[in-house]
Design a protein around this motif. Structure first.
Motif, mmCIF file in Angstrom:
data_model
loop_
_atom_site.group_PDB
_atom_site.id
_atom_site.type_symbol
_atom_site.label_atom_id
_atom_site.label_comp_id
_atom_site.label_asym_id
_atom_site.label_seq_id
_atom_site.Cartn_x
_atom_site.Cartn_y
_atom_site.Cartn_z
ATOM 1 N N ALA A 100 -39.274 110.821 23.377
ATOM 2 C CA ALA A 100 -40.624 110.468 23.826
ATOM 3 C C ALA A 100 -41.359 111.700 24.348
ATOM 4 O O ALA A 100 -42.566 111.866 24.107
ATOM 5 C CB ALA A 100 -40.550 109.392 24.916
ATOM 6 N N SER A 101 -40.643 112.588 25.044
ATOM 7 C CA SER A 101 -41.261 113.797 25.582
ATOM 8 C C SER A 101 -41.717 114.719 24.452
ATOM 9 O O SER A 101 -42.793 115.317 24.514
ATOM 10 C CB SER A 101 -40.278 114.534 26.492
ATOM 11 O OG SER A 101 -39.917 113.739 27.596
ATOM 12 N N MET A 102 -40.882 114.846 23.430
ATOM 13 C CA MET A 102 -41.250 115.663 22.271
ATOM 14 C C MET A 102 -42.543 115.145 21.644
ATOM 15 O O MET A 102 -43.472 115.921 21.363
ATOM 16 C CB MET A 102 -40.120 115.648 21.244
ATOM 17 C CG MET A 102 -40.408 116.447 19.984
ATOM 18 S SD MET A 102 -39.085 116.332 18.743
ATOM 19 C CE MET A 102 -39.339 114.644 18.159
ATOM 20 N N MET A 103 -42.628 113.834 21.442
ATOM 21 C CA MET A 103 -43.834 113.269 20.844
ATOM 22 C C MET A 103 -45.019 113.381 21.794
ATOM 23 O O MET A 103 -46.160 113.605 21.359
ATOM 24 C CB MET A 103 -43.587 111.802 20.475
ATOM 25 C CG MET A 103 -44.669 111.184 19.590
ATOM 26 S SD MET A 103 -44.898 112.032 17.999
ATOM 27 C CE MET A 103 -43.343 111.622 17.187
ATOM 28 N N GLY A 104 -44.774 113.259 23.106
ATOM 29 C CA GLY A 104 -45.855 113.399 24.074
ATOM 30 C C GLY A 104 -46.454 114.794 24.076
ATOM 31 O O GLY A 104 -47.676 114.958 24.194
ATOM 32 N N ILE A 105 -45.618 115.813 23.941
ATOM 33 C CA ILE A 105 -46.108 117.195 23.872
ATOM 34 C C ILE A 105 -47.011 117.366 22.649
ATOM 35 O O ILE A 105 -48.087 117.971 22.725
ATOM 36 C CB ILE A 105 -44.923 118.175 23.826
ATOM 37 C CG1 ILE A 105 -44.184 118.171 25.168
ATOM 38 C CG2 ILE A 105 -45.380 119.594 23.480
ATOM 39 C CD1 ILE A 105 -42.863 118.929 25.161
ATOM 40 N N LEU A 106 -46.588 116.815 21.515
ATOM 41 C CA LEU A 106 -47.391 116.918 20.295
ATOM 42 C C LEU A 106 -48.687 116.128 20.428
ATOM 43 O O LEU A 106 -49.748 116.576 19.978
ATOM 44 C CB LEU A 106 -46.593 116.409 19.101
ATOM 45 C CG LEU A 106 -45.329 117.201 18.743
ATOM 46 C CD1 LEU A 106 -44.553 116.499 17.636
ATOM 47 C CD2 LEU A 106 -45.667 118.629 18.331
ATOM 48 N N LYS A 107 -48.622 114.952 21.052
ATOM 49 C CA LYS A 107 -49.824 114.143 21.234
ATOM 50 C C LYS A 107 -50.857 114.841 22.119
ATOM 51 O O LYS A 107 -52.067 114.617 21.977
ATOM 52 C CB LYS A 107 -49.454 112.786 21.861
ATOM 53 C CG LYS A 107 -48.949 111.740 20.875
ATOM 54 C CD LYS A 107 -48.435 110.533 21.642
ATOM 55 C CE LYS A 107 -48.246 109.324 20.743
ATOM 56 N NZ LYS A 107 -49.496 108.614 20.461
ATOM 57 N N ALA A 108 -50.385 115.672 23.044
ATOM 58 C CA ALA A 108 -51.293 116.411 23.921
ATOM 59 C C ALA A 108 -51.908 117.630 23.223
ATOM 60 O O ALA A 108 -52.683 118.366 23.833
ATOM 61 C CB ALA A 108 -50.551 116.867 25.176
ATOM 62 N N GLY A 109 -51.566 117.817 21.951
ATOM 63 C CA GLY A 109 -52.107 118.942 21.205
ATOM 64 C C GLY A 109 -51.438 120.266 21.530
ATOM 65 O O GLY A 109 -51.985 121.334 21.249
ATOM 66 N N LYS A 110 -50.236 120.187 22.113
ATOM 67 C CA LYS A 110 -49.501 121.396 22.482
ATOM 68 C C LYS A 110 -48.492 121.767 21.395
ATOM 69 O O LYS A 110 -48.232 121.007 20.465
ATOM 70 C CB LYS A 110 -48.755 121.187 23.805
ATOM 71 C CG LYS A 110 -49.601 120.631 24.936
ATOM 72 C CD LYS A 110 -50.720 121.573 25.338
ATOM 73 C CE LYS A 110 -51.464 121.051 26.566
ATOM 74 N NZ LYS A 110 -52.596 121.926 26.952
ATOM 75 N N ILE A 111 -47.907 122.938 21.536
ATOM 76 C CA ILE A 111 -46.848 123.401 20.646
ATOM 77 C C ILE A 111 -45.521 123.093 21.327
ATOM 78 O O ILE A 111 -45.274 123.534 22.449
ATOM 79 C CB ILE A 111 -46.955 124.912 20.380
ATOM 80 C CG1 ILE A 111 -48.357 125.281 19.916
ATOM 81 C CG2 ILE A 111 -45.917 125.354 19.354
ATOM 82 C CD1 ILE A 111 -48.636 126.778 19.931
ATOM 83 N N CYS A 112 -44.673 122.336 20.653
ATOM 84 C CA CYS A 112 -43.396 121.934 21.237
ATOM 85 C C CYS A 112 -42.336 122.994 20.962
ATOM 86 O O CYS A 112 -42.125 123.380 19.803
ATOM 87 C CB CYS A 112 -42.957 120.591 20.654
ATOM 88 S SG CYS A 112 -41.434 119.942 21.379
ATOM 89 N N MET A 113 -41.697 123.467 22.026
ATOM 90 C CA MET A 113 -40.625 124.447 21.894
ATOM 91 C C MET A 113 -39.393 123.868 22.575
ATOM 92 O O MET A 113 -39.363 123.678 23.783
ATOM 93 C CB MET A 113 -41.041 125.777 22.530
ATOM 94 C CG MET A 113 -40.191 126.952 22.066
ATOM 95 S SD MET A 113 -38.837 127.264 23.187
ATOM 96 C CE MET A 113 -39.712 128.013 24.551
ATOM 97 N N LEU A 114 -38.380 123.532 21.784
ATOM 98 C CA LEU A 114 -37.210 122.825 22.283
ATOM 99 C C LEU A 114 -36.159 123.792 22.812
ATOM 100 O O LEU A 114 -35.842 124.794 22.164
ATOM 101 C CB LEU A 114 -36.608 121.971 21.172
ATOM 102 C CG LEU A 114 -37.535 120.882 20.623
ATOM 103 C CD1 LEU A 114 -37.003 120.338 19.307
ATOM 104 C CD2 LEU A 114 -37.705 119.758 21.623
#
Length: 307
Positions: A100-114
């Motif tokens: 959910a956090s991964m998808m939330g980062i993308l939904k906020a228009g951010k770049i996800c770095m795991l």
């Protein structure tokens, strides 16, 4: 000899058995690559609100619940950091809240770095510095991992996110297909880890290829053993969530190989993917009386297959 593009008869027969006999597969069309990952995911959430999106040993989220939780996380990030494009790191556990956090980062228009929680502080510091990520989304149990990191703030995500006061509506941040979606780091086995940047279009193109070649559909239950931080882990999660399928998480580090066969049967896994080494270890635990009636496709990747 000229290549005709046709498979030998034996391989065609095997491939035919990999497809859904019910004809439920819907082609992922090329034009659907021209959107963002959240756009495609939100479509699945509208189509299959009550279907299980992600299941782990710690909990279950339907598509409706996963979308709502991701939206709460996205709104938290937007309220704190505005909507500018920037890398946000995620110290990713093998659980539904990390998905959910991964998808939330993308939904906020951010770049996800795991980030991998098992990595050393030195490795985490190197990755954060190289990516220029100044914020890490992190679970409450791992909050101390960031103590002493200069210029790095944390966004603590806990089970309370499931019932927080943040809005559950889609944030509707405009995201073009060319916007960067992920920074994925190599293992560093041959030197310093290198960050590979991938746009929403690139990720969706891979989902399209996997969907159409494996006939992934909403009836599938896809097993994930790799952590989200791996390239296959993040891609497999998108293969499931952008097709309305169920992503089933099994933590090999915690539970080991012995209960895996029983878990595959009880969860009705239809798509299995792992390294050949893991598959070989699984095969060694089986007997002739252990059928897997739901598995329609086995995919081996990550290393050379040996007889």
């Amino acid at each position: 000899m000229k290549h005709t593009g046709k498979l030998p008869r034996e391989q065609e027969a095997i491939r035919a058995k990999c497809f859904h006999p019910t004809g439920t597969f819907t082609e992922f069309k090329r034009e659907e690559v021209e959107q963002s990952i959240p756009d495609r995911f939100e479509k699945m959430a509208r189509l299959y609100p009550g279907r299980i999106a992600v299941k782990s040993h710690t909990g279950i989220l339907t598509y409706e619940a996963l979308n709502a939780t991701a939206n709460r996380i996205a709104h938290r990030l937007l309220r704190k950091y505005s909507d500018k494009l920037e890398p946000i790191a995620l110290l990713a556990e093998h659980d539904e809240l990390s998905v959910a956090s991964m998808m939330g980062i993308l939904k906020a228009g951010k770049i996800c770095m795991l980030l991998d929680p098992s990595h050393s502080r030195e490795r985490l510091a190197l990755t954060l510095t190289d990516s220029q990520a100044t914020t890490v989304v992190i679970s409450a149990k791992n909050r101390d991992r960031l103590s002493g990191f200069a210029d790095v703030s944390s966004c603590i995500i806990s089970d309370d996110e499931l019932n927080s006061s943040m809005p559950t509506e889609n944030p509707c941040v405009p995201i073009s297909p060319d916007t960067l979606a992920y920074i994925e780091y190599t293992s560093g086995s041959t030197g310093v880890p290198k960050g590979i940047m991938q746009s929403h279009r690139v990720k969706l193109h891979r989902v399209m290829r996997n969907t159409n070649s494996l006939h992934i559909c909403a009836l599938d239950r896809i097993a994930l053993f790799s952590y989200l931080v791996t390239a296959w882990g993040s891609q497999a999660s998108l293969n499931a969530l952008l097709n309305g399928a169920t992503l089933a998480l099994f933590d090999l580090k915690e539970h080991g190989i012995l209960p895996l066969a029983g878990w595959l049967r009880s969860e009705g896994i239809s798509l299995y993917a792992s390294a050949p080494t893991l598959f070989r270890s699984l095969a060694n635990t089986l007997s002739d009386s252990n059928p897997f009636p739901e598995i329609r496709c086995v995919r081996l990747n990550g290393e050379r297959i040996r007889r």
